[in-house]
Motif scaffolding. Structure first.
Motif, PDB file in Angstrom:
ATOM      1  N   GLN A  58     -16.299   0.219   9.373  1.00  0.00           N
ATOM      2  CA  GLN A  58     -15.879  -0.981   8.646  1.00  0.00           C
ATOM      3  C   GLN A  58     -15.328  -0.602   7.274  1.00  0.00           C
ATOM      4  O   GLN A  58     -14.260  -1.078   6.851  1.00  0.00           O
ATOM      5  CB  GLN A  58     -17.052  -1.954   8.500  1.00  0.00           C
ATOM      6  CG  GLN A  58     -17.500  -2.588   9.803  1.00  0.00           C
ATOM      7  CD  GLN A  58     -18.736  -3.461   9.623  1.00  0.00           C
ATOM      8  OE1 GLN A  58     -19.175  -3.725   8.512  1.00  0.00           O
ATOM      9  NE2 GLN A  58     -19.318  -3.896  10.735  1.00  0.00           N
ATOM     10  N   LYS A  59     -16.043   0.282   6.577  1.00  0.00           N
ATOM     11  CA  LYS A  59     -15.603   0.715   5.243  1.00  0.00           C
ATOM     12  C   LYS A  59     -14.308   1.520   5.314  1.00  0.00           C
ATOM     13  O   LYS A  59     -13.390   1.327   4.520  1.00  0.00           O
ATOM     14  CB  LYS A  59     -16.699   1.559   4.591  1.00  0.00           C
ATOM     15  CG  LYS A  59     -17.989   0.813   4.285  1.00  0.00           C
ATOM     16  CD  LYS A  59     -19.044   1.767   3.715  1.00  0.00           C
ATOM     17  CE  LYS A  59     -20.363   1.063   3.484  1.00  0.00           C
ATOM     18  NZ  LYS A  59     -21.414   2.017   2.999  1.00  0.00           N
ATOM     19  N   LEU A  60     -14.255   2.443   6.285  1.00  0.00           N
ATOM     20  CA  LEU A  60     -13.094   3.322   6.387  1.00  0.00           C
ATOM     21  C   LEU A  60     -11.831   2.566   6.783  1.00  0.00           C
ATOM     22  O   LEU A  60     -10.754   2.822   6.232  1.00  0.00           O
ATOM     23  CB  LEU A  60     -13.377   4.441   7.398  1.00  0.00           C
ATOM     24  CG  LEU A  60     -14.243   5.589   6.895  1.00  0.00           C
ATOM     25  CD1 LEU A  60     -14.665   6.505   8.042  1.00  0.00           C
ATOM     26  CD2 LEU A  60     -13.496   6.396   5.841  1.00  0.00           C
ATOM     27  N   PHE A  61     -11.933   1.662   7.732  1.00  0.00           N
ATOM     28  CA  PHE A  61     -10.755   0.880   8.117  1.00  0.00           C
ATOM     29  C   PHE A  61     -10.264   0.035   6.955  1.00  0.00           C
ATOM     30  O   PHE A  61      -9.048  -0.109   6.762  1.00  0.00           O
ATOM     31  CB  PHE A  61     -11.068  -0.002   9.329  1.00  0.00           C
ATOM     32  CG  PHE A  61     -10.841   0.665  10.654  1.00  0.00           C
ATOM     33  CD1 PHE A  61      -9.578   0.729  11.224  1.00  0.00           C
ATOM     34  CD2 PHE A  61     -11.904   1.252  11.340  1.00  0.00           C
ATOM     35  CE1 PHE A  61      -9.362   1.353  12.448  1.00  0.00           C
ATOM     36  CE2 PHE A  61     -11.699   1.880  12.568  1.00  0.00           C
ATOM     37  CZ  PHE A  61     -10.426   1.927  13.113  1.00  0.00           C
ATOM     38  N   LEU A  62     -11.181  -0.498   6.159  1.00  0.00           N
ATOM     39  CA  LEU A  62     -10.770  -1.312   5.009  1.00  0.00           C
ATOM     40  C   LEU A  62     -10.087  -0.461   3.948  1.00  0.00           C
ATOM     41  O   LEU A  62      -9.079  -0.866   3.368  1.00  0.00           O
ATOM     42  CB  LEU A  62     -11.996  -2.014   4.415  1.00  0.00           C
ATOM     43  CG  LEU A  62     -11.707  -3.057   3.319  1.00  0.00           C
ATOM     44  CD1 LEU A  62     -10.770  -4.143   3.833  1.00  0.00           C
ATOM     45  CD2 LEU A  62     -13.007  -3.670   2.815  1.00  0.00           C
ATOM     46  N   LEU A  63     -10.615   0.745   3.707  1.00  0.00           N
ATOM     47  CA  LEU A  63      -9.987   1.648   2.742  1.00  0.00           C
ATOM     48  C   LEU A  63      -8.656   2.193   3.250  1.00  0.00           C
ATOM     49  O   LEU A  63      -7.699   2.340   2.494  1.00  0.00           O
ATOM     50  CB  LEU A  63     -10.927   2.821   2.432  1.00  0.00           C
ATOM     51  CG  LEU A  63     -12.119   2.541   1.518  1.00  0.00           C
ATOM     52  CD1 LEU A  63     -13.079   3.719   1.533  1.00  0.00           C
ATOM     53  CD2 LEU A  63     -11.646   2.277   0.095  1.00  0.00           C
ATOM     54  N   ALA A  64      -8.605   2.477   4.532  1.00  0.00           N
ATOM     55  CA  ALA A  64      -7.408   3.088   5.114  1.00  0.00           C
ATOM     56  C   ALA A  64      -6.283   2.081   5.312  1.00  0.00           C
ATOM     57  O   ALA A  64      -5.101   2.428   5.184  1.00  0.00           O
ATOM     58  CB  ALA A  64      -7.758   3.748   6.441  1.00  0.00           C
ATOM     59  N   PHE A  65      -6.636   0.845   5.593  1.00  0.00           N
ATOM     60  CA  PHE A  65      -5.621  -0.167   5.891  1.00  0.00           C
ATOM     61  C   PHE A  65      -5.903  -1.467   5.121  1.00  0.00           C
ATOM     62  O   PHE A  65      -6.174  -2.515   5.719  1.00  0.00           O
ATOM     63  CB  PHE A  65      -5.571  -0.433   7.398  1.00  0.00           C
ATOM     64  CG  PHE A  65      -5.295   0.791   8.217  1.00  0.00           C
ATOM     65  CD1 PHE A  65      -4.014   1.344   8.263  1.00  0.00           C
ATOM     66  CD2 PHE A  65      -6.319   1.418   8.930  1.00  0.00           C
ATOM     67  CE1 PHE A  65      -3.753   2.489   8.998  1.00  0.00           C
ATOM     68  CE2 PHE A  65      -6.060   2.558   9.677  1.00  0.00           C
ATOM     69  CZ  PHE A  65      -4.786   3.103   9.704  1.00  0.00           C
ATOM     70  N   PRO A  66      -5.855  -1.394   3.794  1.00  0.00           N
ATOM     71  CA  PRO A  66      -6.186  -2.580   2.987  1.00  0.00           C
ATOM     72  C   PRO A  66      -5.219  -3.740   3.205  1.00  0.00           C
ATOM     73  O   PRO A  66      -5.621  -4.907   3.125  1.00  0.00           O
ATOM     74  CB  PRO A  66      -6.120  -2.048   1.555  1.00  0.00           C
ATOM     75  CG  PRO A  66      -5.219  -0.857   1.624  1.00  0.00           C
ATOM     76  CD  PRO A  66      -5.493  -0.241   2.950  1.00  0.00           C
ATOM     77  N   LYS A  67      -3.936  -3.437   3.459  1.00  0.00           N
ATOM     78  CA  LYS A  67      -2.959  -4.506   3.665  1.00  0.00           C
ATOM     79  C   LYS A  67      -3.240  -5.286   4.938  1.00  0.00           C
ATOM     80  O   LYS A  67      -2.821  -6.439   5.063  1.00  0.00           O
ATOM     81  CB  LYS A  67      -1.549  -3.926   3.700  1.00  0.00           C
ATOM     82  CG  LYS A  67      -1.104  -3.314   2.376  1.00  0.00           C
ATOM     83  CD  LYS A  67       0.275  -2.683   2.487  1.00  0.00           C
ATOM     84  CE  LYS A  67       0.681  -2.020   1.172  1.00  0.00           C
ATOM     85  NZ  LYS A  67       2.002  -1.336   1.291  1.00  0.00           N
ATOM     86  N   GLU A  68      -3.938  -4.634   5.873  1.00  0.00           N
ATOM     87  CA  GLU A  68      -4.315  -5.311   7.114  1.00  0.00           C
ATOM     88  C   GLU A  68      -5.773  -5.750   7.086  1.00  0.00           C
ATOM     89  O   GLU A  68      -6.334  -6.122   8.124  1.00  0.00           O
ATOM     90  CB  GLU A  68      -4.054  -4.387   8.304  1.00  0.00           C
ATOM     91  CG  GLU A  68      -2.583  -4.000   8.463  1.00  0.00           C
ATOM     92  CD  GLU A  68      -2.318  -3.203   9.725  1.00  0.00           C
ATOM     93  OE1 GLU A  68      -2.797  -3.617  10.804  1.00  0.00           O
ATOM     94  OE2 GLU A  68      -1.640  -2.169   9.643  1.00  0.00           O
ATOM     95  N   LYS A  69      -6.359  -5.680   5.876  1.00  0.00           N
ATOM     96  CA  LYS A  69      -7.739  -6.130   5.657  1.00  0.00           C
ATOM     97  C   LYS A  69      -8.730  -5.429   6.598  1.00  0.00           C
ATOM     98  O   LYS A  69      -9.706  -6.026   7.054  1.00  0.00           O
ATOM     99  CB  LYS A  69      -7.836  -7.648   5.822  1.00  0.00           C
ATOM    100  CG  LYS A  69      -6.978  -8.412   4.809  1.00  0.00           C
ATOM    101  CD  LYS A  69      -7.106  -9.918   4.978  1.00  0.00           C
ATOM    102  CE  LYS A  69      -6.235 -10.640   3.951  1.00  0.00           C
ATOM    103  NZ  LYS A  69      -6.309 -12.119   4.086  1.00  0.00           N
TER     104      LYS A  69
END
Length: 319
Positions: free
Chosen positions: A139-150
Motif C-alpha cells: 500500500q505504501k509503495l504503490f502510493l509512493l511509486a504512483f502518486p498521480k494514480e493515488k
C-alpha cells in the motif's frame, strides 16, 4: 593527450523544478523497490506457486537452467528462459516478438499470457488488487511509486514497477570489460585466440555485436522447411518469411545461462556454436571452438549475479 575541462557556472534551478526533480526521484526509487518485491512475489501467479524469479534466477544471470519451464498450472513451457542482463537496453525483448512497446508490456506476457499459460493471471485483475492491497508495505509503495494514480493497484502499475526494476539490471564488469578498460590482454592464450576469432575469422560479432554482444535483431537460425511446433517470429507477424526466425541472444554471462538456443536444445556452449547453420562453422576446428568458449567465459560478470540490490528483498518494509 590532456583535455582541460573548464567548469561552467551552474544554472540556478527554480524551486518548483527542484521540488519536481526530488519528487521524481522518490517515485523512481519507490518504483524500483516495488518492482523488486513484485519480481520475487508468487502472488502474481494464479495459485501462488510462481514468481518472476522462479524462472529468472539471479545466480544464473536471470535464466533458470532448464530447457523450458512449465507454468504454474503445469502447462509445458514453449521456449528456453533467456537471461535478463542489460535487458533495459534492448528494443526486442523476447525470442520472437517484435511489436512490444517496452518491458512493462513484456512483463505482462508471462503474467497474463495464454500461449503458453505461465503465471495464469489472465482475467484476474481483481485478484491482483485484492492480494497486493492486503499488504501494508505494498500500500505504501504503490502510493509512493504512483502518486498521480493515488497508489492504484492494477496490471498497469504492476507492470511499470517490474519494468523499473529490470531496467537496473546492468552487467558491465566482466573480466572482458575490466581488461578492455585497462587496455590489457585476456589472461589465457585460449581466451586471447578466442577473442581474435570472435571479432575476426569466425564472424561471431556480426550478430553478437559488442557491447551488448547481440545485434538486438532477428535471424533465421534453422531451415524453414524443418519440422517444428514453434515457428518463431512468423507466429506474431504471420509472414512465412519469418518462419524459424528468432532474436539474437546476448552472450554476456552466457556461461551461466545454459542450456542454449530458443528451444534449449544445446546443453553446452560448444553444442550451441556447432548448431549454427553457417558456412564458417564448417571450417572451425574443435580447438577453435574451445577457444571461442574460453573467450565467452570472460563475459561472465560475477558482480552482477551477486549484487545484493537484485536479490530477494527482506520481508521488512523499507518505508
Amino acid at each position: 593527450m590532456i583535455y582541460l575541462l573548464v567548469a561552467q557556472p551552474a544554472l540556478q534551478a527554480q524551486p518548483a523544478l527542484q521540488a519536481q526533480s526530488a519528487q521524481d526521484s522518490i517515485e523512481n526509487k519507490a518504483q524500483i523497490e516495488l518492482g523488486r518485491r513484485l519480481f520475487y512475489d508468487a502472488d502474481l501467479s494464479i495459485n501462488g506457486t510462481m514468481s518472476c524469479a522462479t524462472c529468472h534466477e539471479q545466480r544464473r544471470s536471470f535464466a533458470d537452467g532448464n530447457q523450458a519451464h512449465p507454468g504454474a498450472l503445469d502447462d509445458p513451457g514453449k521456449r528456453n528462459v533467456p537471461g535478463l542482463a542489460n535487458i533495459g537496453q534492448f528494443k526486442n525483448l523476447t525470442w520472437a516478438h517484435n511489436h512490444l512497446s517496452g518491458l512493462a508490456e513484456q512483463s505482462l506476457m508471462p503474467i497474463r499470457g495464454t500461449n503458453p499459460v505461465e503465471m495464469g493471471m489472465n482475467g484476474h485483475e481483481d485478484e491482483i488488487r485484492k492480494r497486493l492491497g492486503q499488504n501494508g508495505c505494498y500500500q505504501k509503495l504503490f502510493l509512493l511509486a504512483f502518486p498521480k494514480e493515488k497508489g492504484s493497484i492494477h496490471f498497469g502499475t504492476v507492470s511499470r514497477a517490474l519494468e523499473s526494476f529490470q531496467k537496473t539490471f546492468i552487467s558491465n564488469q566482466s573480466l572482458y570489460d575490466q581488461m578492455m578498460e585497462k587496455g590489457t590482454s585476456l589472461p589465457t592464450k585460449n581466451a586471447q585466440r578466442g577473442k581474435k576469432l570472435f571479432f575476426g575469422a569466425a564472424q561471431c560479432n556480426t550478430c553478437h555485436t559488442a557491447p551488448l554482444f547481440s545485434d538486438d535483431d532477428f535471424h533465421q537460425v534453422q531451415p524453414r522447411e524443418q519440422k517444428t511446433t514453434d515457428y518463431g517470429l512468423s507466429d506474431v507477424t504471420g509472414n512465412p518469411k519469418d518462419k524459424n526466425v528468432f532474436r539474437t541472444p546476448s552472450l554476456r554471462n552466457a556461461a551461466l545461462t545454459s542450456p542454449y538456443w530458443h528451444d534449449g536444445s544445446a546443453k553446452t556452449l560448444i553444442e550451441a556454436i556447432q548448431k549454427h547453420d553457417l558456412k564458417i562453422n564448417q571450417t572451425l576446428s574443435h580447438q577453435e571452438i574451445t577457444e571461442l568458449v574460453a573467450f565467452i567465459d570472460t563475459l561472465s560478470d560475477m558482480t552482477f549475479v551477486n549484487n545484493p540490490k537484485y536479490a530477494k528483498p527482506s520481508k521488512k518494509c523499507p518505508y
